[in-house]
Write a protein that holds these residues in place. Structure first.
Motif, short mmCIF file in Angstrom:
data_model
loop_
_atom_site.label_atom_id
_atom_site.label_comp_id
_atom_site.label_asym_id
_atom_site.label_seq_id
_atom_site.Cartn_x
_atom_site.Cartn_y
_atom_site.Cartn_z
N ASN A 205 41.83 14.35 31.21
CA ASN A 205 41.95 12.98 31.88
C ASN A 205 41.93 13.02 33.29
O ASN A 205 42.07 11.77 33.86
N ARG A 206 41.71 14.24 33.86
CA ARG A 206 41.60 14.01 35.43
C ARG A 206 40.28 13.21 35.87
O ARG A 206 39.09 13.25 35.38
N GLU A 207 40.17 12.58 37.03
CA GLU A 207 39.14 11.70 37.53
C GLU A 207 38.66 12.71 38.69
O GLU A 207 37.31 12.63 39.00
N GLY A 208 39.28 13.62 39.22
CA GLY A 208 38.82 14.31 40.36
C GLY A 208 38.23 15.57 40.06
O GLY A 208 37.51 15.66 38.89
N SER A 209 38.26 16.61 40.97
CA SER A 209 37.56 17.76 40.64
C SER A 209 37.78 18.57 39.29
O SER A 209 38.95 18.48 38.95
N LYS A 210 36.82 19.26 38.81
CA LYS A 210 37.00 20.05 37.66
C LYS A 210 37.65 21.36 37.91
O LYS A 210 37.62 22.10 38.78
N GLY A 211 38.57 21.68 36.84
CA GLY A 211 39.34 22.81 36.80
C GLY A 211 38.61 23.79 35.78
O GLY A 211 37.67 23.48 35.09
N THR A 212 39.25 24.95 35.97
CA THR A 212 39.12 26.12 34.82
C THR A 212 40.11 27.10 34.68
O THR A 212 41.19 26.74 35.52
N ILE A 213 39.96 28.16 34.21
CA ILE A 213 41.14 29.17 34.12
C ILE A 213 41.67 29.60 35.28
O ILE A 213 40.70 29.83 36.44
N GLU A 214 42.89 30.02 35.39
CA GLU A 214 43.61 30.65 36.37
C GLU A 214 43.26 32.12 36.06
O GLU A 214 43.04 33.12 37.17
N GLY A 215 43.31 32.95 34.98
CA GLY A 215 42.98 34.05 34.79
C GLY A 215 44.45 34.97 34.88
O GLY A 215 45.14 34.41 35.30
N PRO A 216 44.06 36.42 34.68
CA PRO A 216 45.43 37.13 34.86
C PRO A 216 46.01 37.54 36.20
O PRO A 216 46.90 38.27 36.41
N TYR A 217 44.87 37.14 37.25
CA TYR A 217 45.12 38.37 38.50
C TYR A 217 45.71 37.21 39.74
O TYR A 217 45.54 37.60 40.80
N TYR A 218 46.21 36.16 39.17
CA TYR A 218 46.80 35.18 40.28
C TYR A 218 48.27 35.80 40.90
O TYR A 218 49.25 36.18 40.17
N VAL A 219 48.40 36.13 42.12
CA VAL A 219 49.71 36.20 42.75
C VAL A 219 50.10 35.22 43.67
O VAL A 219 49.42 34.68 44.86
N GLY A 220 51.20 34.68 43.39
CA GLY A 220 51.63 33.47 44.62
C GLY A 220 52.27 34.00 45.80
O GLY A 220 52.30 35.26 46.00
N VAL B 89 32.51 28.88 32.93
CA VAL B 89 31.88 28.28 33.76
C VAL B 89 31.58 27.08 33.32
O VAL B 89 31.27 26.71 32.13
N LYS B 90 31.57 26.04 34.32
CA LYS B 90 31.22 24.35 34.17
C LYS B 90 30.04 24.14 35.03
O LYS B 90 30.28 24.92 36.29
N PRO B 91 29.31 23.42 34.89
CA PRO B 91 28.08 23.23 35.85
C PRO B 91 28.56 22.62 37.14
O PRO B 91 28.07 22.89 38.19
N GLU B 92 29.77 21.74 37.40
CA GLU B 92 30.16 21.27 38.32
C GLU B 92 30.77 22.41 39.30
O GLU B 92 31.01 22.15 40.58
N LEU B 93 30.94 23.60 38.89
CA LEU B 93 31.63 24.55 39.55
C LEU B 93 30.84 25.54 40.18
O LEU B 93 31.13 26.81 40.63
N ILE B 94 29.49 25.30 39.94
CA ILE B 94 28.50 26.35 40.66
C ILE B 94 28.06 26.23 42.18
O ILE B 94 27.59 25.05 42.18
N LEU B 95 28.19 27.24 42.70
CA LEU B 95 27.71 27.06 44.03
C LEU B 95 26.41 27.46 44.45
O LEU B 95 25.85 28.35 43.67
N ALA B 96 25.89 26.82 45.42
CA ALA B 96 24.33 27.22 45.99
C ALA B 96 24.50 27.47 47.27
O ALA B 96 24.03 26.43 48.50
N PRO B 97 24.81 28.58 48.06
CA PRO B 97 25.14 28.99 49.33
C PRO B 97 23.69 29.27 49.93
O PRO B 97 22.48 29.56 49.18
N GLY B 98 23.82 28.72 51.28
CA GLY B 98 22.41 28.96 51.87
C GLY B 98 22.68 29.95 53.05
O GLY B 98 23.98 30.34 53.39
N PRO B 99 21.79 29.97 53.79
CA PRO B 99 22.07 31.05 55.14
C PRO B 99 23.15 30.29 56.00
O PRO B 99 23.14 29.08 56.19
N ALA B 100 23.87 31.45 56.67
CA ALA B 100 24.77 30.80 57.59
C ALA B 100 24.26 30.22 58.77
O ALA B 100 23.06 30.92 59.47
N ALA B 101 24.92 29.28 59.33
CA ALA B 101 24.22 28.76 60.64
C ALA B 101 24.25 29.92 61.77
O ALA B 101 23.39 29.75 62.65
#
Length: 284
Positions: A98-113, A256-268
């Motif tokens: 029911n979120r309206e904002g950004s898409k989420g996905t899994i945390e995975g096992p390697y998070y450390v707070g 993977v979700k389509p909204e979570l795919i980055l397309a980096p370009g050359p750095a300024a």
């Protein structure tokens, strides 16, 4: 250094670290038990398993292999890995439907707070000779209504150029490629890091034996992990992937979700790549 890490990074060691991190989190995040809810979920899980046994006429030999494998998963400490790779993406889907904002996905096992807090313009902790393509990851955190969220926090962690995570492989500094960036008064942040590499989940333990037996691959695409939060808003946990990267189309964790795919370009500044990605948080 890479050879040393490769030699010593075992499924058992990684699994033990993931299990301990989970246990530590659970000590401070208890949950009330609703017996009716437990009855419903467990009863339906068992019924589904019974149906599989009957439909496929599972033999005692196969049953004994399953028992042995389940015991070994626990001894290897790989329950967090198994659950996060094959089940978490569905739990996340239901939790955030029911979120309206950004898409989420899994945390995975390697998070450390409690990673080091860094200013809005920051470079993640890394070794002097950190391998990999430099990446400037920048963006803004806003509410669903477009209001900039001053002081929002952007927790970020990811694997190194060899596919290893700090605190889950030997030879890496404790907070390597991990940090909590505090956005500026307009919700903007600028994070300098390196592009992570695709990696295989550990294959020398129980999960690896399952993968081999089923004829699957063990690869996750390169990704950045993030937790983004601000007072009065819902925290979002997500991962961002790289367009054209290996295994974006067939991630073993199905995250993977389509909204979570980055397309980096050359750095300024001519140093590596840069990409802009904005986060939109729902009200709490």
């Amino acid at each position: 250094m890479t050879d040393i890490i490769t030699e010593q990074a075992t499924a058992a060691a990684s699994g033990a670290a993931a299990t301990e991190q989970f246990r530590s989190k659970q000590r401070t995040e208890g949950v009330d038990v609703d017996t009716k809810r437990v009855d419903t979920l467990v009863s339906e899980l068992l019924a589904a398993t019974h149906d599989i046994i009957r439909r496929h006429k599972v033999s005692y030999a196969e049953y004994d292999v399953l028992k042995s494998w389940l015991i070994q998963v626990g001894e290897d400490g790989e329950w967090p890995l198994f659950l996060d790779v094959w089940l978490e993406h569905v739990v996340e889907e239901v939790a955030n439907e029911n979120r309206e904002g950004s898409k989420g996905t899994i945390e995975g096992p390697y998070y450390v707070g409690d990673s080091p807090r860094l200013p809005a313009e920051a470079t993640l902790p890394m070794r002097d000779d950190e391998a990999g393509t430099p990446l400037l990851f920048q963006g803004q955190v806003t509410g669903v209504d477009g209001t900039p969220l001053a002081g929002a926090t952007v927790e970020i962690w990811h694997a190194d150029n060899d596919g290893y995570y700090a605190q889950f492989a030997p030879g890496l500094p404790e907070w390597n490629l991990r940090g909590t960036v505090v956005a500026d008064d307009t919700g903007h942040f600028w994070i300098r890091t390196i592009e992570p590499a695709p990696y295989q989940i550990p294959t020398d333990g129980s999960c690896g034996r399952l993968i081999a037996a089923a004829g699957w691959h063990a690869w996750r695409p390169a990704h950045l992990h993030l937790k983004v939060s601000a007072p009065g808003h819902q925290l979002i946990t997500t991962q961002l992937y790289f367009q054209g990267g290996s295994h974006v189309e067939d991630d073993i964790a199905s995250a993977v979700k389509p909204e979570l795919i980055l397309a980096p370009g050359p750095a300024a500044d001519g140093n590596g790549h840069e990409v802009t990605y904005d986060f939109v948080l729902d009200k709490a």
